[in-house]
Structures are given as structure tokens and as C-alpha cells.
Design a protein around this motif. Structure first.
Motif, short mmCIF file in Angstrom:
data_model
loop_
_atom_site.label_atom_id
_atom_site.label_comp_id
_atom_site.label_asym_id
_atom_site.label_seq_id
_atom_site.Cartn_x
_atom_site.Cartn_y
_atom_site.Cartn_z
N UNK A 268 0.84 -1.20 0.00
CA UNK A 268 0.00 0.00 0.00
C UNK A 268 0.88 1.26 0.00
N UNK A 269 1.95 1.22 0.79
CA UNK A 269 2.84 2.39 0.84
C UNK A 269 3.68 2.51 -0.43
N UNK A 271 2.46 1.69 -3.27
CA UNK A 271 1.46 2.29 -4.17
C UNK A 271 1.39 3.80 -3.96
N UNK A 272 1.37 4.22 -2.68
CA UNK A 272 1.39 5.65 -2.38
C UNK A 272 2.58 6.32 -3.06
N UNK A 275 2.13 6.64 -6.79
CA UNK A 275 1.18 7.71 -7.15
C UNK A 275 1.78 9.09 -6.97
N UNK A 276 2.72 9.20 -6.05
CA UNK A 276 3.37 10.50 -5.81
C UNK A 276 4.60 10.69 -6.70
N UNK A 305 -4.76 -3.24 1.67
CA UNK A 305 -5.91 -2.80 0.90
C UNK A 305 -5.71 -3.05 -0.60
N UNK A 306 -4.58 -2.62 -1.12
CA UNK A 306 -4.34 -2.76 -2.56
C UNK A 306 -4.49 -4.22 -2.99
N UNK A 311 -4.50 -3.14 -8.82
CA UNK A 311 -3.41 -2.18 -8.69
C UNK A 311 -3.71 -1.00 -9.63
N UNK B 194 -4.97 10.21 -4.48
CA UNK B 194 -3.77 10.25 -3.63
C UNK B 194 -3.67 11.66 -3.06
N UNK B 221 -9.97 2.32 -0.43
CA UNK B 221 -9.77 1.13 -1.26
C UNK B 221 -8.31 0.70 -1.37
N UNK B 222 -7.42 1.67 -1.43
CA UNK B 222 -5.99 1.36 -1.63
C UNK B 222 -5.12 1.82 -0.46
N UNK B 223 -5.76 1.98 0.70
CA UNK B 223 -4.98 2.26 1.91
C UNK B 223 -4.54 3.70 2.08
N UNK B 224 -5.03 4.60 1.21
CA UNK B 224 -4.58 5.99 1.31
C UNK B 224 -5.62 6.89 1.99
#
Lengths: 311, 311
Positions: A268-269, A271-272, A275-276, A305-306, A311, B194, B221-224
Motif C-alpha cells: 500500500x505504501x 502504491x502511495x 502515485x506520488x 488494501x491494494x 493495482x 492520492x 480502497x488502496x490504503x490511502x
């Protein structure tokens, strides 16, 4: 615009954090396969298990056997945790184990006494002795943890000064010995941090030694995991401990026992970060596969969560 | 130092979001008790259920009966959702229901067509007709939602311009009629937001009408979830939809079906606000009790974190 780091490193703790809290042991073949999937996804530092009392933590009793069957991938460090001399001696004898000793200090005296039968100050002295022991073995201490850096479930609030006092002592300890500064890790052991406090405490530690790398060990105990990571990224932090699938939490635990539950979830992190626009070197789809495999091993829905969506 | 709002308002959607996705119906006595616990905790706007097709959403078929037994507390608005004229007519006839109509627009044409058999533009025209119908009934539209405002699971990315175009149209729609501007709600319907995009899109919408209130409807949904709420608080946002215990997620759902799962969790976000010194009017301990009761009704661990530890 932002102070985001270009690249973030995740130190994977799932194989230890996740399985040590379970009431039963899981087949080492499955755990070895999970570890290899984690390595294949691009994680470069994986804590395989721990060398602790098999009476206290039965699921970790087979860590040595686990090391025997974990496949090795180039560029990946396969680490372990130990808490005393006996554990260290065991770890030293394990082929294929990357010895990466850390020091551990406590910002809460109550927590230190409850977990180590030692006061904060006694722990400090003990860790100084460990540093010298590691030096004699030619080992570099790369990370120094200050546990309960954002609060404690026993004593409640932990003042910022307790954290900065310890890190100031750490910095002097290393400088006095002519050693390079380790990464200074703020550990939110019981998940009491909030994003503003994350920023404030990072800023205060950075002021002590602007050249030192700062890391974070966070738990998602109260649902603020991603907010805290985002706050840390805004401060330029590029080193996080985390667990695949959020391993480490246990939804069936009693409310009191769950106080330290739930490491932040690696994928999940990651993924964060993606996205950033922050690089992690992680193949997110492969890591999600590993998370789903972890869930299949444990046999109940995990916290990630992801992994439960696309994804 | 920060732009945090002084006070944040949570619109509770758990009683609808949580139970409508379940494969079975739960006793209305239990749901009524949960709603009353939510009201007792200090929540001031609670979505009790929906008036939609009992064939499509069987668990909501008894919403009218539920309204009959929910105790009323002073200062609390007990609302409901409807999607067509038949639903609206039903809702109008329910004693004790606070009629608070919203408008719903879609920033993704694919999503709009899949969910409403209408293009984005047709939805827009239809919602304009709804606004006039509500006005004829003397009802004020307090919130206008732009759904899929951060992305869509069907078409993928949703450009910011699709969101601002819709809100620009909304602002003109209300101004042309001499109506006060509603709250402009950015809905992350499928959990693709995000924190940086949250800030960017809030900023863009605020530029259209700085005097309008902006709200957020977020999914974890994706932990954010908490990172996105924190980002929104940094932008001064003071209105969030949320669900007690994170009701709305389903860990057993297939990965594809779970794409919209998991509203942000009311008590976790209320905890975040408390830690940041932002008022919510919520008694956190009472809300956690409600979350635990929701978990007891559903009969499996729910997504909320604070509820599984100590406040």
C-alpha cells in the motif's frame, strides 16, 4: 513544490512480524516461498526471522532451518533479529544470513522496564556495550531505533525531549568512536503517532545531525499509517520499515493485546509512492502477488488494501 | 502554521453503505440500535438507508420500517438516499425522514453509462431537472457530488478538467436560479485518489468559487484514506462522508467487485482530527462502542483500526 525524496527504501519485516505473533507455526516451505516472492518483487532487505527464546516465541524456533531453504537473490540482504548474546551467537553461525545489527533504545521508561527488565538508562548503557561488541566483530551498526518515540501504551505521552535526548546521546556515542552516523529510526512502536507529530519529531531529530539519515518504523494501529507516511515523505524521509499485506496485525486479538498490531503495509505504501512519483524499485504487481500468497498462508483476510482490489 | 479547519463535520453513511453491500439482511432492531448509538456519539447527520429497487439491493427493502423504529434525537438529521422518482416519492412519505436531496454528476462518461444508462451530459441535464423539482417542493440541495472525481475503474484516469467543467456548470446552474451555492463534493468513488491529487483538485475547485464549501467523499480502497483526509485537512476541508467501522468494505468480495470497497472510517478519522486538535463534536469512546456493535452485527472483523485497540 514538495520535498519528496526521489527514491524510498522499504525494509520488509513481514516474514518476522507477521508470523511471530500467530498462535501457531506455518510451514517453512511456504514462508521461504513468500520470502523469495518478496525478493523477486524488488525488495532489497528482508527480515527472515528472529533468534529469540523458542519458549517465548515458538513460531520463530525454526528460523535457522528457514535460512537453509530460502533461495538467495543477488543484491538482496536477508536479515534477522536477536535480542541477546545467545541469539547473536546463533545468528553468527547461520550461513546465508546477512548480519546487520541494530541498536534499540526506549523513549519510555515504563515500556523499557516492561519489555527488557531494564530502565531506559540501563538499556542505553547496554546498547553502548553492544556497539563495541559489534565493532570488535567488524560489524557496522546501520540503524539505531528509538522505540515508543511517539507515545507508549503504558506511560501514555512521550515527550519529544525524551526522543531527542536519546538521539543526542547516540550521535555522541558514534562520533566519540569515530564511527559514521547510523540511520536514526523513530519507531512508533504502539501506533500513537499522528502526521503533525511525525513532522515535528523528524524536524527535531534532523536538527541534531542534519547529515544523518532518518528512518521511520510505523504501525497502522489507529488507521493513521498512510497519513504518517505521507507526512514523512513531505519531510523527505526515504527509509521505512513495513510488512507485506500489513502482516503483524491480528483482528482476532483482544483489544489490549492488539495495542501494537499492524505494521504499515508495504505494497500500500509502495502504491502511495508510485502515485506520488517517488521511486521504490518495487514491481507492485509482483508484490501484490506476494501479499495474496501471505494471505493464503495465514488463511484469513489480512490488513492490506491494494491486495484486495486492482493495482 | 497550518490551514486546518477549527471544526470538521462527518456525514455518517455506515448504516446504508455498510449493509447494502452485504449478501444478506440484518435485523432492523440491531440497525436501529446502531443508528441511535451513532447519534448518541455526537454525529449530526446519519444516512439511515436508501429507497432503491428491492430487487437490486434487497437489504435496503425495509428502510421504511427502519425509520419507524429509529429513535429521534434533537439536532440529528436522519437522511436517506434515492436515485429515481419512485424512490423520492417513497422517501417523501416517510415520517421522521429528513429530506436532504443531493445532486450526483459523473466525471467519467464510462462510469456514468455503466451505472445510470446515461452519458455524463445526459446525467447533467437530468440533475438540472431534479434541482428544479426539488425547488418546487421547497427543498434545498445542500450537496452536489461529482463522482469518480479522482479516477474510474472503467476508463482509468479522469482529467481534472472533467471535474472542474462539471463544477463550473453546477455553479452557473445555481447562480442562474439565484440559489445559494451547495457544498461541492469531490467523490473518490473507486478509491483512486492520492494526497497530492486531493490537494490539487481541491485547489482547482476552490478557484472556481472561493465562497463555496467543499466536501470530500473518500474510500480507503488502496490504503490511502487517512493520507487523503490529512491532505484535505491541510487544505482546510471541513466536510467528509464516512462510515463507522469502515463499513462498506468486504474482505471476502472478489478482487474486481471490491474495487469500490471501504469508505473511510468515521472513528479513525475522528481520532485523526482529535490528535490534530480539530474539533468534531464526537465522543470518540462512544463512537468506538458503536463501531464494535456494528462488528458484532456483521459478525466478522471490520476495517476500522481504533476500534480494535485502545482510544
Amino acid at each position: 513544490m514538495t520535498d519528496f525524496p526521489k527514491h524510498v527504501e522499504f525494509h520488509e519485516e513481514g516474514p518476522r512480524e507477521g508470523f511471530q505473533i500467530e498462535p501457531r507455526s506455518y510451514p517453512i516451505e511456504q514462508r521461504a516461498r513468500l520470502i523469495d516472492m518478496l525478493a523477486a518483487s524488488g525488495l532489497r532487505r528482508i527480515q527472515v526471522g528472529s533468534f529469540v527464546s523458542p519458549k517465548t516465541v515458538p513460531p520463530m524456533a525454526d528460523t535457522e532451518s528457514l535460512f537453509e531453504i530460502v533461495p538467495r537473490r543477488a543484491g538482496v540482504r536477508y536479515t534477522a533479529l536477536w535480542l541477546n548474546e545467545k541469539g547473536f551467537e546463533k545468528a553468527r553461525g547461520v550461513p546465508g544470513l546477512d548480519l546487520e545489527p541494530n541498536l534499540m533504545l526506549y523513549a519510555s521508561d515504563a515500556f523499557s522496564r516492561a519489555n527488557n527488565n531494564r530502565s531506559m538508562i540501563e538499556m542505553r548503557d547496554q546498547q553502548a556495550a553492544w556497539l563495541d561488541r559489534y565493532s570488535r566483530y567488524g560489524l557496522t551498526v546501520a540503524k539505531v531505533y528509538v522505540m515508543t518515540a511517539f507515545g507508549c501504551n503504558l506511560q501514555g505521552d512521550v515527550p519529544l525531549s525524551a526522543v531527542t535526548d536519546l538521539f543526542r546521546w547516540v550521535i555522541a556515542l558514534f562520533r566519540d568512536r569515530g564511527l559514521p552516523l547510523p540511520a536514526l529510526v523513530l519507531a512508533d512502536t504502539v501506533g500513537r503517532g499522528n502526521p503533525e507529530e511525525v513532522k515535528r519529531r523528524i524536524g527535531a531529530v534532523r536538527n541534531l545531525a542534519p547529515e544523518a539519515r532518518i528512518g521511520l518504523h510505523l504501525h497502522d494501529t489507529r488507521g493513521l499509517g498512510s497519513a504518517n507516511v505521507y507526512a514523512a515523505l513531505q519531510m523527505g524521509i526515504d527509509l521505512f520499515d513495513s510488512s507485506v499485506a500489513g502482516l503483524g496485525g491480528c483482528p482476532f486479538a483482544g483489544h489490549a493485546n492488539a495495542a501494537a498490531a499492524g505494521n504499515i503495509c508495504t505494497e500500500d505504501m509502495a502504491y502511495l509512492c508510485r502515485e506520488l512519483g517517488v521511486e521504490t524499485g518495487i514491481d507492485l504487481a509482483a508484490l501484490v502477488e506476494a501479499a495474496r500468497y501471505a494471505e493464503a498462508i495465514i488463511g484469513r483476510p489480512l490488513n492490506g488494501r491494494v491486495m484486495h482490489t486492482r493495482v
